[in-house]
Design an enzyme around this catalytic site. Sequence first.
Site, PDB file in Angstrom:
ATOM      1  N   LYS A  61       0.179  -1.498   9.630  1.00 12.31           N
ATOM      2  CA  LYS A  61      -1.118  -0.822   9.429  1.00 12.31           C
ATOM      3  C   LYS A  61      -2.060  -1.703   8.618  1.00 12.31           C
ATOM      4  O   LYS A  61      -3.214  -1.900   8.979  1.00 12.31           O
ATOM      5  CB  LYS A  61      -0.943   0.520   8.685  1.00 12.31           C
ATOM      6  CG  LYS A  61      -0.038   1.510   9.372  1.00 12.31           C
ATOM      7  CD  LYS A  61       0.057   2.814   8.605  1.00 12.31           C
ATOM      8  CE  LYS A  61       0.693   2.685   7.228  1.00 12.31           C
ATOM      9  NZ  LYS A  61       2.114   2.286   7.237  1.00 12.31           N
ATOM     10  N   ARG A  95      -1.555  11.246   5.276  1.00 13.05           N
ATOM     11  CA  ARG A  95      -0.112  11.078   5.419  1.00 13.05           C
ATOM     12  C   ARG A  95       0.608  12.413   5.493  1.00 13.05           C
ATOM     13  O   ARG A  95       1.832  12.435   5.637  1.00 13.05           O
ATOM     14  CB  ARG A  95       0.387  10.365   4.170  1.00 13.05           C
ATOM     15  CG  ARG A  95       0.883   8.992   4.419  1.00 13.05           C
ATOM     16  CD  ARG A  95       1.353   8.499   3.074  1.00 13.05           C
ATOM     17  NE  ARG A  95       2.210   7.393   3.219  1.00 13.05           N
ATOM     18  CZ  ARG A  95       1.812   6.132   3.155  1.00 13.05           C
ATOM     19  NH1 ARG A  95       0.547   5.835   2.979  1.00 13.05           N
ATOM     20  NH2 ARG A  95       2.681   5.163   3.267  1.00 13.05           N
ATOM     21  N   ARG A 139       8.712  -9.108   3.770  1.00 12.59           N
ATOM     22  CA  ARG A 139       7.310  -9.042   3.324  1.00 12.59           C
ATOM     23  C   ARG A 139       7.190  -9.566   1.901  1.00 12.59           C
ATOM     24  O   ARG A 139       8.024  -9.297   1.048  1.00 12.59           O
ATOM     25  CB  ARG A 139       6.797  -7.604   3.374  1.00 12.59           C
ATOM     26  CG  ARG A 139       5.386  -7.516   2.772  1.00 12.59           C
ATOM     27  CD  ARG A 139       4.676  -6.274   3.122  1.00 12.59           C
ATOM     28  NE  ARG A 139       5.355  -5.086   2.656  1.00 12.59           N
ATOM     29  CZ  ARG A 139       4.905  -3.865   2.897  1.00 12.59           C
ATOM     30  NH1 ARG A 139       3.811  -3.694   3.601  1.00 12.59           N
ATOM     31  NH2 ARG A 139       5.561  -2.821   2.441  1.00 12.59           N
ATOM     32  N   ARG A 156       7.603  -6.278  -3.005  1.00 11.97           N
ATOM     33  CA  ARG A 156       7.119  -5.029  -3.598  1.00 11.97           C
ATOM     34  C   ARG A 156       8.302  -4.190  -4.079  1.00 11.97           C
ATOM     35  O   ARG A 156       9.326  -4.151  -3.411  1.00 11.97           O
ATOM     36  CB  ARG A 156       6.329  -4.246  -2.543  1.00 11.97           C
ATOM     37  CG  ARG A 156       4.839  -4.185  -2.814  1.00 11.97           C
ATOM     38  CD  ARG A 156       4.062  -3.694  -1.632  1.00 11.97           C
ATOM     39  NE  ARG A 156       4.442  -2.354  -1.171  1.00 11.97           N
ATOM     40  CZ  ARG A 156       3.850  -1.733  -0.157  1.00 11.97           C
ATOM     41  NH1 ARG A 156       2.860  -2.323   0.490  1.00 11.97           N
ATOM     42  NH2 ARG A 156       4.236  -0.535   0.217  1.00 11.97           N
ATOM     43  N   ARG A 216      11.632   5.892   2.392  1.00 13.39           N
ATOM     44  CA  ARG A 216      10.252   5.983   2.888  1.00 13.39           C
ATOM     45  C   ARG A 216      10.216   6.327   4.376  1.00 13.39           C
ATOM     46  O   ARG A 216       9.340   7.055   4.835  1.00 13.39           O
ATOM     47  CB  ARG A 216       9.509   4.676   2.629  1.00 13.39           C
ATOM     48  CG  ARG A 216       9.106   4.520   1.164  1.00 13.39           C
ATOM     49  CD  ARG A 216       8.814   3.087   0.817  1.00 13.39           C
ATOM     50  NE  ARG A 216       7.650   2.552   1.487  1.00 13.39           N
ATOM     51  CZ  ARG A 216       7.416   1.243   1.627  1.00 13.39           C
ATOM     52  NH1 ARG A 216       8.250   0.360   1.130  1.00 13.39           N
ATOM     53  NH2 ARG A 216       6.327   0.828   2.229  1.00 13.39           N
TER      54      ARG A 216
HETATM   55  P1  AP5 Z   1       2.143  -4.384   6.804  1.00 15.97           P
HETATM   56  O1  AP5 Z   1       0.878  -4.661   7.549  1.00 15.97           O
HETATM   57  O2  AP5 Z   1       2.185  -4.687   5.352  1.00 15.97           O
HETATM   58  O3  AP5 Z   1       2.634  -2.884   7.118  1.00 15.97           O
HETATM   59  P2  AP5 Z   1       2.085  -1.490   6.631  1.00 15.97           P
HETATM   60  O4  AP5 Z   1       2.174  -0.570   7.801  1.00 15.97           O
HETATM   61  O5  AP5 Z   1       0.776  -1.622   5.942  1.00 15.97           O
HETATM   62  O6  AP5 Z   1       3.268  -1.122   5.611  1.00 15.97           O
HETATM   63  P3  AP5 Z   1       3.207  -0.514   4.149  1.00 15.97           P
HETATM   64  O7  AP5 Z   1       4.587  -0.721   3.543  1.00 15.97           O
HETATM   65  O8  AP5 Z   1       2.052  -1.007   3.397  1.00 15.97           O
HETATM   66  O9  AP5 Z   1       3.076   0.959   4.503  1.00 15.97           O
HETATM   67  P4  AP5 Z   1       3.366   2.136   3.658  1.00 15.97           P
HETATM   68  O10 AP5 Z   1       2.736   3.136   4.512  1.00 15.97           O
HETATM   69  O11 AP5 Z   1       4.780   2.436   3.334  1.00 15.97           O
HETATM   70  O12 AP5 Z   1       2.796   1.724   2.226  1.00 15.97           O
HETATM   71  P5  AP5 Z   1       1.433   2.047   1.491  1.00 15.97           P
HETATM   72  O13 AP5 Z   1       1.035   0.875   0.726  1.00 15.97           O
HETATM   73  O14 AP5 Z   1       0.476   2.687   2.417  1.00 15.97           O
HETATM   74  O15 AP5 Z   1       3.324  -5.175   7.549  1.00 15.97           O
HETATM   75  C1  AP5 Z   1       4.645  -5.150   7.059  1.00 15.97           C
HETATM   76  C2  AP5 Z   1       5.262  -6.561   7.153  1.00 15.97           C
HETATM   77  O16 AP5 Z   1       5.446  -6.906   8.513  1.00 15.97           O
HETATM   78  C3  AP5 Z   1       4.369  -7.669   6.550  1.00 15.97           C
HETATM   79  O17 AP5 Z   1       5.156  -8.620   5.921  1.00 15.97           O
HETATM   80  C4  AP5 Z   1       3.653  -8.264   7.774  1.00 15.97           C
HETATM   81  O18 AP5 Z   1       3.315  -9.603   7.570  1.00 15.97           O
HETATM   82  C5  AP5 Z   1       4.675  -8.048   8.880  1.00 15.97           C
HETATM   83  N1  AP5 Z   1       4.070  -7.744  10.171  1.00 15.97           N
HETATM   84  C6  AP5 Z   1       2.968  -6.962  10.405  1.00 15.97           C
HETATM   85  N2  AP5 Z   1       2.708  -6.887  11.736  1.00 15.97           N
HETATM   86  C7  AP5 Z   1       3.687  -7.629  12.350  1.00 15.97           C
HETATM   87  C8  AP5 Z   1       3.963  -7.957  13.726  1.00 15.97           C
HETATM   88  N3  AP5 Z   1       3.206  -7.472  14.727  1.00 15.97           N
HETATM   89  N4  AP5 Z   1       5.046  -8.745  13.977  1.00 15.97           N
HETATM   90  C9  AP5 Z   1       5.834  -9.225  12.959  1.00 15.97           C
HETATM   91  N5  AP5 Z   1       5.597  -8.970  11.647  1.00 15.97           N
HETATM   92  C10 AP5 Z   1       4.541  -8.176  11.340  1.00 15.97           C
HETATM   93  O19 AP5 Z   1       1.946   3.188   0.478  1.00 15.97           O
HETATM   94  C11 AP5 Z   1       2.868   2.898  -0.553  1.00 15.97           C
HETATM   95  C12 AP5 Z   1       3.216   4.172  -1.287  1.00 15.97           C
HETATM   96  O20 AP5 Z   1       2.018   4.720  -1.886  1.00 15.97           O
HETATM   97  C13 AP5 Z   1       3.779   5.308  -0.444  1.00 15.97           C
HETATM   98  O21 AP5 Z   1       5.166   5.195  -0.259  1.00 15.97           O
HETATM   99  C14 AP5 Z   1       3.366   6.523  -1.265  1.00 15.97           C
HETATM  100  O22 AP5 Z   1       4.242   6.705  -2.370  1.00 15.97           O
HETATM  101  C15 AP5 Z   1       2.013   6.129  -1.829  1.00 15.97           C
HETATM  102  N6  AP5 Z   1       0.895   6.579  -0.980  1.00 15.97           N
HETATM  103  C16 AP5 Z   1      -0.009   5.790  -0.330  1.00 15.97           C
HETATM  104  N7  AP5 Z   1      -0.880   6.537   0.362  1.00 15.97           N
HETATM  105  C17 AP5 Z   1      -0.527   7.829   0.157  1.00 15.97           C
HETATM  106  C18 AP5 Z   1      -1.028   9.066   0.634  1.00 15.97           C
HETATM  107  N8  AP5 Z   1      -2.070   9.147   1.476  1.00 15.97           N
HETATM  108  N9  AP5 Z   1      -0.412  10.204   0.210  1.00 15.97           N
HETATM  109  C19 AP5 Z   1       0.641  10.170  -0.615  1.00 15.97           C
HETATM  110  N10 AP5 Z   1       1.175   9.022  -1.085  1.00 15.97           N
HETATM  111  C20 AP5 Z   1       0.600   7.861  -0.702  1.00 15.97           C
HETATM  112 MG    MG Z   2       0.150  -1.367   3.927  1.00 16.82          MG
END
Ligand code: AP5
Ligand code: MG
Length: 214
Positions: free
Chosen positions: A13, A88, A127, A160, A171
């Site tokens: 994402k 979410r 990552r 992370r 997660r």
């Molecule tokens: P990346 O692009 O980083 O993936 P992502 O989908 O952004 O993953 P996140 O871990 O950031 O998602 P998340 O939803 O768990 O975390 P968030 O920060 O939102 O890609 C992942 C890896 O793969 C990278 O190394 C990249 O280089 C690689 N990659 C990407 N595309 C690829 C491809 N096509 N091929 C190969 N490799 C690839 O949230 C973190 C925490 O915050 C949550 O757990 C929660 O506690 C809290 N939080 C955030 N938002 C909310 C909300 N709205 N409500 C409640 N809690 C929330």
């Molecule tokens: Mg992300």
Amino acid sequence: MKIIMLGAPGAGKGTQAKKIAGKYEIPHISTGDIFRANIKNGTELGKKAKTYMDQGLLVPDELVCDLVVDRVQQKDCERGYILDGFPRTIPQAESLDKALAELGESVDFAINVEVPDENIVNRMGGRRACVGCGATYHLAYAPTKTEGICDTCGKELILRDDDKPETVQKRLGVYHEQTQPLIAYYSKKGILKDVDGTMDMEAVFQAIVKILGA
Ligand code: AP5
Ligand code: MG
């Protein structure tokens, strides 16, 4: 253009949202990035959010909804925005829809980046995130020019806290239980667009651009 990115943790994402924001010149709003910035700056919000994030749990809706509703009404969002990691839960989606409806607006696209759980664990382990600017890399799929150093700002890269394998499993469970129902929610509204997230990053990006239009 108002876009939501849906998908499991690690589906890509953030990777895609950054590219889309660049191409369409709209802000990229990541609730995860907002929380991590607050943790880094030691704010009250950051302290509260960290206790949930470290366990792989969602931060409670009441700490997230107002923050996003305020953010999307700022001036730089006039031409649209891309939301990454929000909504979410169904209550988060409903609160966004309600706030937008009051402004006579609505979400245009919900892009669902599909990646099976097996691929996710591998992606998260590789990552690396920059401690300075938050840029994201992957040891195998998106390496930096110099190992362990951010290409953009020169600071150190880390795994992370919530990317440790046991937290990733948690997660994923939380995703299936609380976030996946949003797929049906946006499908009913007729704005859901599925994209195969197992392709390489550029191919995923091209597929999204095709949906959004030039
Ligand atoms: P990346 O692009 O980083 O993936 P992502 O989908 O952004 O993953 P996140 O871990 O950031 O998602 P998340 O939803 O768990 O975390 P968030 O920060 O939102 O890609 C992942 C890896 O793969 C990278 O190394 C990249 O280089 C690689 N990659 C990407 N595309 C690829 C491809 N096509 N091929 C190969 N490799 C690839 O949230 C973190 C925490 O915050 C949550 O757990 C929660 O506690 C809290 N939080 C955030 N938002 C909310 C909300 N709205 N409500 C409640 N809690 C929330
Ligand atoms: Mg992300």
